[in-house]
Design a protein around this motif. Structure first.
Motif, mmCIF file in Angstrom:
data_model
loop_
_atom_site.group_PDB
_atom_site.id
_atom_site.type_symbol
_atom_site.label_atom_id
_atom_site.label_comp_id
_atom_site.label_asym_id
_atom_site.label_seq_id
_atom_site.Cartn_x
_atom_site.Cartn_y
_atom_site.Cartn_z
ATOM 1 N N GLN A 1 109.315 63.286 -60.650
ATOM 2 C CA GLN A 1 109.431 62.539 -61.577
ATOM 3 C C GLN A 1 109.610 61.101 -60.887
ATOM 4 O O GLN A 1 110.209 60.948 -59.917
ATOM 5 C CB GLN A 1 111.128 62.494 -62.166
ATOM 6 N N ASP A 2 108.964 59.998 -61.517
ATOM 7 C CA ASP A 2 108.570 58.691 -60.890
ATOM 8 C C ASP A 2 108.687 57.121 -62.261
ATOM 9 O O ASP A 2 107.919 57.394 -62.783
ATOM 10 C CB ASP A 2 107.912 58.082 -60.408
ATOM 11 N N LEU A 3 109.843 57.458 -62.424
ATOM 12 C CA LEU A 3 110.969 56.556 -63.520
ATOM 13 C C LEU A 3 110.627 55.053 -62.911
ATOM 14 O O LEU A 3 111.647 54.886 -62.164
ATOM 15 C CB LEU A 3 111.210 57.601 -63.917
ATOM 16 N N GLY A 4 110.197 53.920 -63.650
ATOM 17 C CA GLY A 4 110.920 52.664 -63.768
ATOM 18 C C GLY A 4 110.907 51.890 -64.197
ATOM 19 O O GLY A 4 110.231 51.578 -65.131
ATOM 20 N N ALA A 5 111.537 50.635 -64.445
ATOM 21 C CA ALA A 5 110.809 49.137 -64.780
ATOM 22 C C ALA A 5 111.999 48.040 -64.354
ATOM 23 O O ALA A 5 112.590 47.652 -63.131
ATOM 24 C CB ALA A 5 112.586 49.522 -66.629
ATOM 25 N N SER A 6 111.140 46.874 -64.736
ATOM 26 C CA SER A 6 111.566 45.524 -63.638
ATOM 27 C C SER A 6 111.616 44.756 -65.121
ATOM 28 O O SER A 6 110.234 44.807 -65.823
ATOM 29 C CB SER A 6 110.688 45.419 -62.553
ATOM 30 N N PHE A 7 112.286 43.554 -64.300
ATOM 31 C CA PHE A 7 112.181 42.365 -65.614
ATOM 32 C C PHE A 7 112.547 41.003 -65.549
ATOM 33 O O PHE A 7 113.655 41.435 -64.437
ATOM 34 C CB PHE A 7 113.116 42.679 -67.275
ATOM 35 N N GLY A 8 112.038 40.191 -65.423
ATOM 36 C CA GLY A 8 112.351 38.962 -64.549
ATOM 37 C C GLY A 8 112.245 37.325 -65.794
ATOM 38 O O GLY A 8 111.015 37.979 -66.681
ATOM 39 N N GLY A 9 112.692 36.983 -65.074
ATOM 40 C CA GLY A 9 112.817 35.231 -66.092
ATOM 41 C C GLY A 9 113.429 34.471 -65.173
ATOM 42 O O GLY A 9 114.141 34.353 -64.502
#
Length: 649
Positions: free
Chosen positions: A185-193
């Motif tokens: 499994q390769d799960l991920g999230a990124s968020f920026g602002g």
């Protein structure tokens, strides 16, 4: 033989210079205009273009990370000429990075040192690359090959890697989901602002596998004995506050928790299939705060403080309980730097560093600690329009290894924006790790005495590192480079695994020499090809009367080659890597070659599908030395695939 080797290195560099540029370029008052304006910070602690940098530098951008389908930082580093990532086969063990054939490499995240002080599971590396941030957080990776001890201190013998994370100016984000072979499994999230003057970037990743398979030297595909499953969760956070256009406060936090099972090689001390099934956890909690001023000025500077925490536990079957242990390391440090523009052509870099490390190794040693205080100066002087001279000096005061003054000199000739030649020298001062000093591991059984003991009387490693190189464009579509390197260390620190019990010693000498050749060609707007070859030879003198003897743990010849296709929808990369000349005393194969395939297809502006096939040709090979009855003790995983989708906004 030494004179022959020196003539070979000198001839290779001079031949490249002669063939790659007209002789008149050496006397030119100004370089020919070119296209490559890539900015590099790590090599000189100043902003310079690559052609103004007297070092072998590779920059991996976030766009390249995305286009080439890199899933981890180590995926990206494996494509850097002159770099190698050593994998023990099971992700729960460790991944080490070598530059110019040396594991002594400084690794930083946003300019903050993340090497540990305890030491590695084996070898001289002081970082498990598994613990670096996820690629969705990364703006670029700067890789500087060659000695850099004056600017970065201990471990900067092979070079420096700086992972620079994103500082977004607008709201962006990605979410990806991937599944594959062996329960992967390769799960991920990124968020920026950014809101007004406050910016943020956050990323989360989970990597998981249920088991692993490998191919042995007989061509049979086998499953690792026992359980080889692992899970790693990672979180990274970056906050920025702009006070002015040039003054900024940055806070970083990186967390990683890796848990899984591994084997200490496929075979135990009695050369039977290894019953030492071990469960390991490795947790890192790193935080840093940094204040920059005059960021876009030649009189820029910063002050930063950091605290790194590592918890590592390793527990096995009752028969092997003497191997059990829990290790805790707490490092903290303060660093400051100020740049002074002395004139239009002369800049002075001045810096101070303090680092304190404390390690508790339950069951092995109760407490190991040290502190190091350092001050450094480097002068960058453009003494002619196309010539640059860098000179540096550093003073270290180490609580356990004493004091030492080291220096550096580098000269750079710029032919154009795409072409330069350089020669550099750095002296080395590297103190022992806490494991080197205090380790006390008792393991006596029916197989014999396999205990291991540190040495509080170890001397620091000292010596010199030389590098010379030439980067040039053959034509508008073809870029090439050649680098030669040489290092000699006195009192090199080595664990002697041939003695029982095992001890760590200062061997008399260690010599490392080699070269890297690389070329990249743009066939047309859709197709690119590249190739690289690295030669490394390591000799050690163990004061046993045999003089210099070749270290057979290293692959002398390493090859990298790739072909890439890219259009508005597709990005496909096929990459080959291989080694030759491996010793049968250390490896199950004398030669190997493996292929990796990465493909990305853009369905819409937001949705992208991806597939990665590792070891496409299902090769039998190992990157860690160790062989029993003709079989690799640390075989690499066989063919495996991961497919998934990514949503970006």
């Amino acid at each position: 033989m030494k004179n022959v080797w020196n003539r070979k290195l000198t001839g290779a560099v001079l031949t490249a210079v002669v063939l790659g540029s007209p002789a008149a370029a050496w006397a030119a008052d100004a370089p020919v205009e070119g296209k490559d304006e890539t900015i590099v910070i790590t090599a000189n602690r100043l902003k310079n273009t690559k052609a103004d940098t007297p070092a072998d530098v590779t920059v991996i951008t976030s766009q390249q990370i995305s286009d080439r389908g890199y899933r981890t930082v180590t995926d990206a580093l494996e494509d850097v000429p002159g770099a190698r990532v050593l994998d023990a086969g099971t992700p729960a063990f460790e991944r080490k990075v070598m530059l110019n054939g040396d594991e002594r490499v400084v690794v930083m995240v946003d300019g903050r040192r993340v090497n540990n002080s305890m030491g590695p599971t084996s070898g001289k590396s002081t970082l498990d690359a598994n613990t670096l941030p996820g690629v969705s957080m990364i703006e670029r990776i700067e890789v500087v090959k060659g000695g850099a001890s004056t600017l970065y201190g201990a471990d900067a013998v092979g070079g420096v890697i700086n992972v620079i994370t994103k500082t977004p100016e607008e709201t962006t984000g990605t979410v990806h989901v991937g599944y594959g072979s062996w329960g992967t499994q390769d799960l991920g999230a990124s968020f920026g602002g950014k809101v007004n003057k406050t910016g943020f970037q956050v990323g989360f990743n989970r990597n998981k596998a249920s088991y692993l398979k490998y191919k042995d030297t007989n061509g049979d595909t086998k499953k690792w004995n026992g359980q080889s499953n692992y899970t790693q969760d990672a979180l990274s956070l970056k906050l920025t506050q702009d006070f002015t256009k040039s003054d900024r406060l940055t806070v970083n936090y990186d967390y990683s928790n890796l848990e899984g099972n591994l084997l200490a090689g496929l075979y135990d001390y009695s050369y039977q299939p290894n019953a030492d099934q071990r469960h390991t956890t490795k947790k890192t909690n790193n935080v840093g705060i940094k204040y920059d001023w005059n960021r876009d000025s030649r009189n820029s500077g910063y002050l930063q403080a950091y605290r790194n925490y590592l918890n590592y536990s390793n527990f096995g079957a009752p028969l092997y309980s003497s191997n059990d242990g829990e290790m805790n390391e707490r490092d903290w440090g303060i660093e400051g730097q100020q740049n002074f523009a002395l004139s239009d052509t002369n800049t002075l870099v001045a810096g101070l560093e303090y680092r304190n490390a404390k390690v508790t190794h339950k069951g092995l040693y109760n407490s190991g600690s040290y502190n190091n205080k350092a001050v450094f100066l480097q002068d960058q002087w453009k003494f002619a329009p196309t010539w640059q001279l860098n000179t540096g000096v550093r003073y270290d005061n180490h609580s356990e290894a004493g004091s030492r003054t080291t220096g550096s000199v580098a000269v750079n000739k710029k032919f154009s924006q795409d072409s330069n030649a350089y020669l550099s020298w750095n002296s080395v001062f590297r103190a022992p790790t806490t494991d080197d000093l205090y380790y006390e591991y008792k393991n006596v059984g029916p197989w014999g005495d396999y205990s291991a003991y540190g040495n509080k009387n170890l001397k620091p490693e000292t010596g010199n590192v030389w590098s010379a190189g030439y980067n040039f464009k053959i034509d508008d579509k073809t870029e090439a480079g050649v680098t030669a390197f040489y290092s000699n260390l006195d009192n090199a620190i080595r664990w002697d695994y041939s003695s029982h019990p095992m001890y760590v010693r200062n061997i008399d000498k260690e010599k490392r020499r080699g070269m890297t050749l690389s070329v990249e060609h743009h066939l047309n707007k859709l197709w690119d090809i590249d190739a690289a070859y690295t030669y490394v030879k390591v000799n050690t003198d163990k004061q046993d009367g045999n003089g210099y003897v070749r270290d057979l743990n290293y692959a002398p010849n390493y090859f990298q080659a790739g072909v890439r296709y890219h259009d508005t929808k597709w990005n496909v990369s096929l990459t080959g890597r291989g080694g030759s000349g491996l010793s049968g005393e250390k490896y199950g194969e004398h030669n190997y070659f493996t292929l990796d395939l990465a493909a990305r297809y853009k369905f819409t502006n937001n949705w992208t599908g991806f597939a990665n096939i590792y070891n496409l040709n299902n090769a039998a090979y190992a990157e860690y030395a160790g062989v029993v009855n003709g079989q690799d003790n640390y075989p690499m995983p066989g063919r495996r695939i991961i497919v998934g989708a990514e949503y970006s906004f």
